[in-house]
Design a protein around this motif. Structure first.
Motif, PDB file in Angstrom:
ATOM      1  N   ASP A  90       0.861  -1.182   0.000  1.00 34.99           N
ATOM      2  CA  ASP A  90       0.000   0.000   0.000  1.00 34.99           C
ATOM      3  C   ASP A  90       0.900   1.236   0.000  1.00 34.99           C
ATOM      4  O   ASP A  90       1.670   1.461   0.943  1.00 34.99           O
ATOM      5  CB  ASP A  90      -0.897  -0.006   1.238  1.00 34.99           C
ATOM      6  CG  ASP A  90      -1.917   1.120   1.236  1.00 34.99           C
ATOM      7  OD1 ASP A  90      -1.757   2.082   0.454  1.00 34.99           O
ATOM      8  OD2 ASP A  90      -2.874   1.051   2.027  1.00 34.99           O
ATOM      9  N   GLN A  91       0.816   2.034  -1.064  1.00 30.82           N
ATOM     10  CA  GLN A  91       1.649   3.229  -1.170  1.00 30.82           C
ATOM     11  C   GLN A  91       1.457   4.170   0.013  1.00 30.82           C
ATOM     12  O   GLN A  91       2.380   4.896   0.389  1.00 30.82           O
ATOM     13  CB  GLN A  91       1.326   3.985  -2.464  1.00 30.82           C
ATOM     14  CG  GLN A  91       1.725   3.273  -3.730  1.00 30.82           C
ATOM     15  CD  GLN A  91       1.474   4.109  -4.970  1.00 30.82           C
ATOM     16  OE1 GLN A  91       1.434   5.337  -4.896  1.00 30.82           O
ATOM     17  NE2 GLN A  91       1.296   3.460  -6.113  1.00 30.82           N
ATOM     18  N   ALA A  92       0.267   4.143   0.599  1.00 31.68           N
ATOM     19  CA  ALA A  92      -0.021   5.061   1.703  1.00 31.68           C
ATOM     20  C   ALA A  92       0.892   4.823   2.893  1.00 31.68           C
ATOM     21  O   ALA A  92       1.126   5.744   3.692  1.00 31.68           O
ATOM     22  CB  ALA A  92      -1.485   4.915   2.130  1.00 31.68           C
ATOM     23  N   ASN A  93       1.425   3.608   3.032  1.00 32.17           N
ATOM     24  CA  ASN A  93       2.273   3.304   4.187  1.00 32.17           C
ATOM     25  C   ASN A  93       3.771   3.480   3.912  1.00 32.17           C
ATOM     26  O   ASN A  93       4.596   3.173   4.777  1.00 32.17           O
ATOM     27  CB  ASN A  93       2.003   1.881   4.683  1.00 32.17           C
ATOM     28  CG  ASN A  93       0.736   1.809   5.510  1.00 32.17           C
ATOM     29  OD1 ASN A  93       0.422   2.728   6.272  1.00 32.17           O
ATOM     30  ND2 ASN A  93      -0.007   0.722   5.365  1.00 32.17           N
ATOM     31  N   ALA A  94       4.108   3.973   2.724  1.00 29.13           N
ATOM     32  CA  ALA A  94       5.527   4.221   2.428  1.00 29.13           C
ATOM     33  C   ALA A  94       6.100   5.260   3.381  1.00 29.13           C
ATOM     34  O   ALA A  94       7.232   5.130   3.859  1.00 29.13           O
ATOM     35  CB  ALA A  94       5.694   4.677   0.981  1.00 29.13           C
ATOM     36  N   ALA A  95       5.326   6.303   3.674  1.00 27.26           N
ATOM     37  CA  ALA A  95       5.792   7.349   4.595  1.00 27.26           C
ATOM     38  C   ALA A  95       6.023   6.778   5.991  1.00 27.26           C
ATOM     39  O   ALA A  95       6.954   7.196   6.695  1.00 27.26           O
ATOM     40  CB  ALA A  95       4.784   8.491   4.646  1.00 27.26           C
ATOM     41  N   TYR A  96       5.188   5.831   6.387  1.00 31.71           N
ATOM     42  CA  TYR A  96       5.376   5.157   7.685  1.00 31.71           C
ATOM     43  C   TYR A  96       6.737   4.468   7.742  1.00 31.71           C
ATOM     44  O   TYR A  96       7.469   4.580   8.739  1.00 31.71           O
ATOM     45  CB  TYR A  96       4.252   4.144   7.901  1.00 31.71           C
ATOM     46  CG  TYR A  96       4.575   3.037   8.871  1.00 31.71           C
ATOM     47  CD1 TYR A  96       4.462   3.224  10.252  1.00 31.71           C
ATOM     48  CD2 TYR A  96       5.011   1.788   8.410  1.00 31.71           C
ATOM     49  CE1 TYR A  96       4.766   2.203  11.141  1.00 31.71           C
ATOM     50  CE2 TYR A  96       5.312   0.769   9.285  1.00 31.71           C
ATOM     51  CZ  TYR A  96       5.196   0.973  10.654  1.00 31.71           C
ATOM     52  OH  TYR A  96       5.507  -0.039  11.532  1.00 31.71           O
ATOM     53  N   VAL A  97       7.075   3.755   6.678  1.00 29.14           N
ATOM     54  CA  VAL A  97       8.364   3.044   6.644  1.00 29.14           C
ATOM     55  C   VAL A  97       9.517   4.033   6.769  1.00 29.14           C
ATOM     56  O   VAL A  97      10.454   3.824   7.561  1.00 29.14           O
ATOM     57  CB  VAL A  97       8.491   2.220   5.343  1.00 29.14           C
ATOM     58  CG1 VAL A  97       9.888   1.607   5.237  1.00 29.14           C
ATOM     59  CG2 VAL A  97       7.427   1.131   5.294  1.00 29.14           C
ATOM     60  N   ILE A  98       9.458   5.109   6.002  1.00 30.57           N
ATOM     61  CA  ILE A  98      10.520   6.114   6.069  1.00 30.57           C
ATOM     62  C   ILE A  98      10.569   6.762   7.448  1.00 30.57           C
ATOM     63  O   ILE A  98      11.658   7.033   7.982  1.00 30.57           O
ATOM     64  CB  ILE A  98      10.317   7.183   4.972  1.00 30.57           C
ATOM     65  CG1 ILE A  98      10.449   6.553   3.582  1.00 30.57           C
ATOM     66  CG2 ILE A  98      11.318   8.323   5.137  1.00 30.57           C
ATOM     67  CD1 ILE A  98      11.801   5.925   3.293  1.00 30.57           C
ATOM     68  N   ASN A  99       9.428   6.999   8.064  1.00 30.12           N
ATOM     69  CA  ASN A  99       9.401   7.575   9.409  1.00 30.12           C
ATOM     70  C   ASN A  99      10.099   6.679  10.425  1.00 30.12           C
ATOM     71  O   ASN A  99      10.802   7.172  11.320  1.00 30.12           O
ATOM     72  CB  ASN A  99       7.959   7.832   9.848  1.00 30.12           C
ATOM     73  CG  ASN A  99       7.333   9.035   9.161  1.00 30.12           C
ATOM     74  OD1 ASN A  99       8.051   9.866   8.608  1.00 30.12           O
ATOM     75  ND2 ASN A  99       6.016   9.114   9.176  1.00 30.12           N
ATOM     76  N   THR A 100       9.919   5.367  10.293  1.00 24.30           N
ATOM     77  CA  THR A 100      10.599   4.460  11.235  1.00 24.30           C
ATOM     78  C   THR A 100      12.115   4.543  11.057  1.00 24.30           C
ATOM     79  O   THR A 100      12.861   4.517  12.043  1.00 24.30           O
ATOM     80  CB  THR A 100      10.133   3.006  11.048  1.00 24.30           C
ATOM     81  OG1 THR A 100      10.500   2.513   9.757  1.00 24.30           O
ATOM     82  CG2 THR A 100       8.639   2.869  11.252  1.00 24.30           C
ATOM     83  N   LEU A 101      12.563   4.670   9.813  1.00 24.29           N
ATOM     84  CA  LEU A 101      14.008   4.746   9.557  1.00 24.29           C
ATOM     85  C   LEU A 101      14.580   6.078  10.047  1.00 24.29           C
ATOM     86  O   LEU A 101      15.686   6.113  10.615  1.00 24.29           O
ATOM     87  CB  LEU A 101      14.291   4.557   8.069  1.00 24.29           C
ATOM     88  CG  LEU A 101      13.853   3.225   7.454  1.00 24.29           C
ATOM     89  CD1 LEU A 101      14.218   3.176   5.980  1.00 24.29           C
ATOM     90  CD2 LEU A 101      14.465   2.046   8.207  1.00 24.29           C
ATOM     91  N   GLU A 102      13.854   7.156   9.821  1.00 26.12           N
ATOM     92  CA  GLU A 102      14.319   8.462  10.301  1.00 26.12           C
ATOM     93  C   GLU A 102      14.395   8.488  11.822  1.00 26.12           C
ATOM     94  O   GLU A 102      15.355   9.021  12.401  1.00 26.12           O
ATOM     95  CB  GLU A 102      13.383   9.563   9.801  1.00 26.12           C
ATOM     96  CG  GLU A 102      13.490   9.825   8.305  1.00 26.12           C
ATOM     97  CD  GLU A 102      12.483  10.858   7.829  1.00 26.12           C
ATOM     98  OE1 GLU A 102      11.509  11.135   8.566  1.00 26.12           O
ATOM     99  OE2 GLU A 102      12.670  11.388   6.719  1.00 26.12           O
TER     100      GLU A 102
END
Length: 332
Positions: A90-102
């Motif tokens: 789900d493209q909507a959760n891409a930002a979630y993944v990046i937020n965890t890495l940041e």
């Protein structure tokens, strides 16, 4: 008594096997504090699907560092953007993944945690969402404002570092410059000395061309670039640099038994052998960062996500390897 270390784990792609692996890992005893950066709802749902106990405690950096206890995780919460269906991106959760890495980067960069251990992400869906993402290696380098890092994969009895990483094959020859090789080998020597506790590292360097160029008949990169760079660096660093050796013979036991790592010139020169030898029991490391970063050696496993089949072998090995790197670094 040795104080436990703080190891931060990112759960990776929420629709993949990362959350399942973390919940399974939480059931085992560990000597260090395991902190997970993920959605609490995702972890709780995963534990419920697996019928495994899971208690989550929000991480507080000011509290005493405590060893892991089975069925429990400390948590740095990051909320999902959209509900998750296992196996379905789900493209909507891409930002979630990046937020965890940041978030993980910030905690490691300021010294709150001793290391980052990353679960698998899906590069394609992140880029499809409009966020540029080449990979963990490049992401953490940019976040740390480090101009050069080195990717290494390791398994029992073999370590392989890469001079170039995610480049099209046609671009590799032009990328193999004296400056690049010098930077890569200098980082490799320093990290082997500091994080691996090897006083005088022995590094086997592969040639770029078949038969390492065969005296220029199959390419001149060895003659013009690799050999002169190695000769110069032998006089500058306390390390043994062997090569360039033809890549098709470099992975024989006669070589591997006498070196600490192999330096391959490009991604698919070195990693097929390593993954054949240790897939599922190997790890990925980013060398040259101001902190320790390791990762599992597998992908998101979308085809088996949500079915309870995910194997935690690579995550277990990565955790053990991370613990040893932390111990070595603190002992120096």
């Amino acid at each position: 008594m040795i104080q436990p270390a703080r190891i931060l784990i990112t759960a990776g792609e929420p629709a993949g096997i990362g959350p399942e692996i973390i919940v399974k890992l939480a059931q085992l005893p560990h000597s260090d504090q395991l902190i997970v950066c993920a959605s609490p709802a995702l972890l709780k749902d995963t534990a419920q699907q697996l019928n495994l106990p899971l208690q989550l405690t929000e991480f507080n950096a000011n509290e005493t560092v405590l060893a892991h206890r089975s069925g429990h995780l400390w948590l740095v919460p990051v909320d999902l953007e959209s509900s998750v269906a296992p196996g379905k991106l789900d493209q909507a959760n891409a930002a979630y993944v990046i937020n965890t890495l940041e978030t993980a980067h910030k905690l490691a960069f300021n010294g709150t945690v001793d290391a980052i251990l990353t679960g698998p992400v899906h590069k394609g869906i992140i880029n499809q969402s409009g966020l540029t993402f080449t990979g963990h290696t490049e992401f953490f380098a940019e976040q740390s404002n480090v101009s050069k890092v080195v990717m290494m994969l390791a398994t029992e009895g073999l370590r392989v570092a890469l001079a170039t990483t995610h480049l099209p094959l046609k671009d590799v020859p032009d990328a193999i410059t004296p400056q690049l090789l010098h930077e890569v080998i200098e980082i490799l020597i320093g990290e082997l000395q500091y994080k691996f506790a090897l006083k005088r590292p022995k590094i086997l360097v592969c040639g770029l061309n078949p038969h390492a160029g065969e005296d220029g008949h199959l390419g001149r990169e060895e003659i013009d670039t690799i050999i002169p760079t190695l000769e110069k660096m032998r006089t500058q660093f306390d390390a043994e640099l062997i090569g360039p050796i033809p890549a098709d013979t470099a992975f024989q036991s006669k070589w591997l038994e006498q070196v600490d790592t192999v330096l391959a010139m490009y991604h698919d020169q070195g990693l097929p052998t390593l993954k054949y030898k240790g897939f599922g029991n190997a790890i990925n490391l980013t060398l040259g960062l101001p902190y320790i970063r390791t990762s599992v050696d597998h992908g998101t496993g979308l085809d088996i996500a949500g079915q309870g089949f995910a194997d935690i072998g690579s995550m277990q090995y990565a955790l053990q390897f991370t613990q040893q790197l932390i111990h070595n670094s603190k002992s120096n």
